[in-house]
Design a protein around this motif. Structure first.
Motif, PDB file in Angstrom:
ATOM      1  N   ILE A 168       0.824  -1.228   0.000  1.00  0.00           N
ATOM      2  CA  ILE A 168       0.000   0.000   0.000  1.00  0.00           C
ATOM      3  C   ILE A 168       0.838   1.249   0.000  1.00  0.00           C
ATOM      4  CG2 ILE A 168      -1.978   1.140   1.040  1.00  0.00           C
ATOM      5  CD1 ILE A 168      -2.728  -1.407   2.269  1.00  0.00           C
ATOM      6  N   LYS A 169       1.329   2.161   0.678  1.00  0.00           N
ATOM      7  CA  LYS A 169       2.023   3.365   0.218  1.00  0.00           C
ATOM      8  C   LYS A 169       3.525   3.289   0.288  1.00  0.00           C
ATOM      9  CE  LYS A 169      -1.476   6.644   0.237  1.00  0.00           C
ATOM     10  NZ  LYS A 169      -1.845   7.973   0.200  1.00  0.00           N
TER      11      LYS A 169
ATOM     12  N   TRP B  57       0.777  -2.805   3.268  1.00  0.00           N
ATOM     13  CA  TRP B  57      -0.038  -2.758   4.476  1.00  0.00           C
ATOM     14  C   TRP B  57       0.133  -1.459   5.257  1.00  0.00           C
ATOM     15  CZ3 TRP B  57      -1.671  -7.422   7.632  1.00  0.00           C
ATOM     16  CH2 TRP B  57      -1.803  -8.574   6.849  1.00  0.00           C
ATOM     17  N   LEU B  58       1.217  -0.717   5.019  1.00  0.00           N
ATOM     18  CA  LEU B  58       1.510   0.487   5.799  1.00  0.00           C
ATOM     19  C   LEU B  58       1.755   0.176   7.272  1.00  0.00           C
ATOM     20  CD1 LEU B  58      -1.137   3.015   4.386  1.00  0.00           C
ATOM     21  CD2 LEU B  58       1.312   3.202   4.119  1.00  0.00           C
ATOM     22  N   VAL B  59       2.300  -0.985   7.574  1.00  0.00           N
ATOM     23  CA  VAL B  59       2.417  -1.411   8.965  1.00  0.00           C
ATOM     24  C   VAL B  59       3.319  -0.476   9.765  1.00  0.00           C
ATOM     25  CG1 VAL B  59       3.352  -3.223  10.462  1.00  0.00           C
ATOM     26  CG2 VAL B  59       1.813  -3.816   8.600  1.00  0.00           C
TER      27      VAL B  59
ATOM     28  N   SER C 255      -7.471  -3.322   2.225  1.00  0.00           N
ATOM     29  CA  SER C 255      -8.391  -3.775   3.276  1.00  0.00           C
ATOM     30  C   SER C 255      -7.631  -4.252   4.509  1.00  0.00           C
ATOM     31  CB  SER C 255      -9.282  -4.900   2.740  1.00  0.00           C
ATOM     32  OG  SER C 255     -10.135  -4.433   1.711  1.00  0.00           O
ATOM     33  N   TRP C 256      -6.517  -4.972   4.298  1.00  0.00           N
ATOM     34  CA  TRP C 256      -5.750  -5.473   5.447  1.00  0.00           C
ATOM     35  C   TRP C 256      -5.118  -4.327   6.214  1.00  0.00           C
ATOM     36  CZ3 TRP C 256      -3.364  -9.151   1.364  1.00  0.00           C
ATOM     37  CH2 TRP C 256      -4.342 -10.093   0.989  1.00  0.00           C
ATOM     38  N   SER C 257      -4.693  -3.295   5.498  1.00  0.00           N
ATOM     39  CA  SER C 257      -4.140  -2.117   6.165  1.00  0.00           C
ATOM     40  C   SER C 257      -5.194  -1.440   7.033  1.00  0.00           C
ATOM     41  CB  SER C 257      -3.607  -1.134   5.120  1.00  0.00           C
ATOM     42  OG  SER C 257      -3.151   0.052   5.729  1.00  0.00           O
TER      43      SER C 257
END
Length: 382
Positions: A2-3, A101-103, A278-280
């Motif tokens: 994601i980003k 995920w942008l974790v 969605s997971w993020s």
């Protein structure tokens, strides 16, 4: 997936040289402790509100490492979140589908908001192509194809190589109470399977959008045969748009003695799809479960509905009240909420949220959880 946190074009040359040097130095041998690589955020002064991400190599496999703010200047030790599909956890530039995920950003925000303690995140890269399925799916499956033994080998690699590497290289708290395993899709199946069978190594499991369809549902047959209840906390979720079976697994775990809202949490995401976006959006939940406070009081209630499939293959409409809790988690509470049908001549809602229509009209229901009530209209257009 994601980003992209690699935001300076001038960093790419440095990164390429760094990766080339690492590749040339690492041989096919037993891994030894190494010093963390320079971060991929550039050479600016450290931001005490943000962690750093680097890439290590363990043999031929990449390991993506998030270290919390203040790690470089302090002496504290930290819990560890281990994750599958490492290339998609932090950086779109390394992900397979240009999503992540942008974790790192999620953890930074949760820590700064006081919702969780600082943690280290170790995200392990997956094998390429069919090797990923072989590593993650512990059941024979012709479509991958795999005989299921690859997942056992990957689990041994994870426990005997990855974790010792992390504990010898970083300031971890090296015990099962301070380790969590997390994954999504095939990686969610593997995370659930590995964590469930190794409670001596992990205390918590996060399985997001686990691919329950693999091996024609053999996962359920296998887990039904399990005896006893492992000492782990489990987060499960699914997107309503994914069309995959999940309720039977929740019911199975409840039958084995897990207590909902204590060591088992589940969310049906009303707009969730099978992707990193969605997971993020949901990953804060297992992170808080692992390193935050326990949920206490609901502060918000939202209601939707979805098509549920039982363990017998029967489908039915089910109400999906999602409670946002005072600790920051949000999860579904269909069996914990209460329901009052305002037009009972049209239909019924049982204590688990299962809907039965008696007429082809919309059903009006008051949904209540911990003193909060929402009025919801169930459209009978199916």
């Amino acid at each position: 997936m994601i980003k992209n946190w690699i935001y300076k074009c001038s960093c790419w040359g440095l990164i390429a040289l760094l990766m080339l040097a690492l590749t040339g130095c690492m041989k096919e041998q037993e891994p030894t402790a190494v010093q963390p690589s320079p971060t991929l955020e550039g050479n600016t002064a450290p931001d005490e509100t943000k962690g750093t991400v680097s890439i290590e190599k363990l043999g031929e496999r990449r390991i993506f490492v998030y270290l919390p703010p203040g790690y470089e200047t302090g002496e504290d030790r930290y819990p560890v979140v281990y994750m599958n599909d490492g290339r998609s956890v932090f950086n779109t530039g390394t992900s397979s589908f240009n999503k992540e995920w942008l974790v790192d950003k999620k953890v930074d925000q949760l820590v700064n908001d006081g919702k969780m303690e600082k943690v280290i995140v170790i995200a392990v890269d997956a094998g390429e192509g069919s090797d990923r399925g072989k590593e993650y799916v512990p059941f024979p499956n012709d479509s991958i194809p795999t005989d299921g033994t690859g997942a056992e080998e990957f689990t041994r690699y994870f426990i005997e190589t990855v974790i010792p590497f992390a504990d010898s290289t970083y300031r971890t708290i090296p015990d099962r109470d301070h380790r969590m395993i997390m994954g999504s899709s095939f990686g969610g199946v593997q995370a659930f399977w590995m964590g469930y069978h190794h409670p001596e190594t992990f205390s918590m499991i996060g399985a997001l959008s686990a691919s329950t369809w693999v091996a024609n549902g053999q996962a359920y047959d296998d887990w039904v045969q399990e005896t006893g209840k492992p000492d782990v906390k489990i987060w499960l979720d699914m997107g309503a748009e994914e069309g995959m079976v999940i309720d039977p697994l929740v019911d199975l775990l409840l039958s084995k003695g897990f207590k909902y809202g204590q060591d088992l949490f589940f969310q049906m995401d009303p707009i969730g799809e099978h992707d990193e976006i969605s997971w993020s959006r949901r990953v804060h939940n297992p992170l808080i479960m692992f390193a935050g406070k326990a949920p206490g009081q609901a502060v918000k209630l939202e209601v939707s509905d979805y098509l549920s499939i039982s363990g017998m293959g029967d489908s039915y409409l089910r109400l999906n009240p999602v409670a946002t809790m005072d600790n920051g988690m949000d999860y579904s509470v269909p069996s914990e909420a209460s329901y009052k049908v305002l037009n009972p001549e049209v239909g019924q809602v049982d204590p688990s949220g299962k809907v039965t229509f008696l007429k082809h009209e919309d059903l009006r229901v008051e949904v209540t959880y911990q003193g909060m009530t929402q009025l919801y209209d169930i459209e009978n257009d199916r």
